[in-house]
Design a protein around this motif. Sequence first.
Motif, short mmCIF file in Angstrom:
data_model
loop_
_atom_site.label_atom_id
_atom_site.label_comp_id
_atom_site.label_asym_id
_atom_site.label_seq_id
_atom_site.Cartn_x
_atom_site.Cartn_y
_atom_site.Cartn_z
N SER A 7 -1.46 -4.93 -7.61
CA SER A 7 -1.09 -5.33 -6.25
C SER A 7 0.14 -6.24 -6.24
N SER A 56 8.99 0.85 -8.29
CA SER A 56 8.21 1.57 -7.28
C SER A 56 7.96 3.03 -7.63
N PHE A 60 3.63 5.11 -4.97
CA PHE A 60 3.18 5.65 -3.70
C PHE A 60 2.42 6.94 -3.94
N GLN A 61 1.09 6.86 -3.86
CA GLN A 61 0.24 8.02 -4.09
C GLN A 61 0.44 9.07 -2.99
N TYR A 64 5.54 8.14 1.51
CA TYR A 64 6.32 6.91 1.50
C TYR A 64 6.28 6.24 2.86
N GLU A 66 4.04 6.44 5.23
CA GLU A 66 2.71 5.86 5.48
C GLU A 66 2.53 4.57 4.69
N ALA A 67 2.96 4.57 3.43
CA ALA A 67 2.85 3.37 2.59
C ALA A 67 3.69 2.24 3.18
N ALA A 70 2.03 0.82 6.37
CA ALA A 70 0.87 0.00 6.01
C ALA A 70 1.31 -1.35 5.44
N ALA A 71 2.34 -1.35 4.60
CA ALA A 71 2.85 -2.60 4.02
C ALA A 71 3.42 -3.50 5.11
#
Length: 79
Positions: A7, A56, A60-61, A64, A66-67, A70-71
Motif C-alpha cells: 500500500s 506503478s 493496476f490490476q 487505470y 478506475e484505480a 478510487a485513489a
Amino acid sequence: MNESDPSHVTLTLTSDESLVLFAFLQRFSDTDRLTIEDQAEQRALWNLCCVFEKSSVGAFQGSYQEALAAARARLRDED
C-alpha cells in the motif's frame, strides 16, 4: 511498489531533485499557481514521472481510470 507493504511506494530522488521539487511544491502551496520558473523544475518533474511510471508498472490490476478515481476519492478531504 514497496514489497514489504504494497500500500506504499518508496521513491528515490537525488538530493538536487528533492530540493528543486520541494521549492516547486512550496511555491505552489504559497501561491496556488503551478508555474515552471526554471528548466530544472521541468527536468525534476520529468524525472519524477519516470520514477512513478517504474513503480506503478503492474500496480493496476484493473482499469487505470478506475484505480485513479478510487485513489482520488480516498485522498480527498472530507466535506
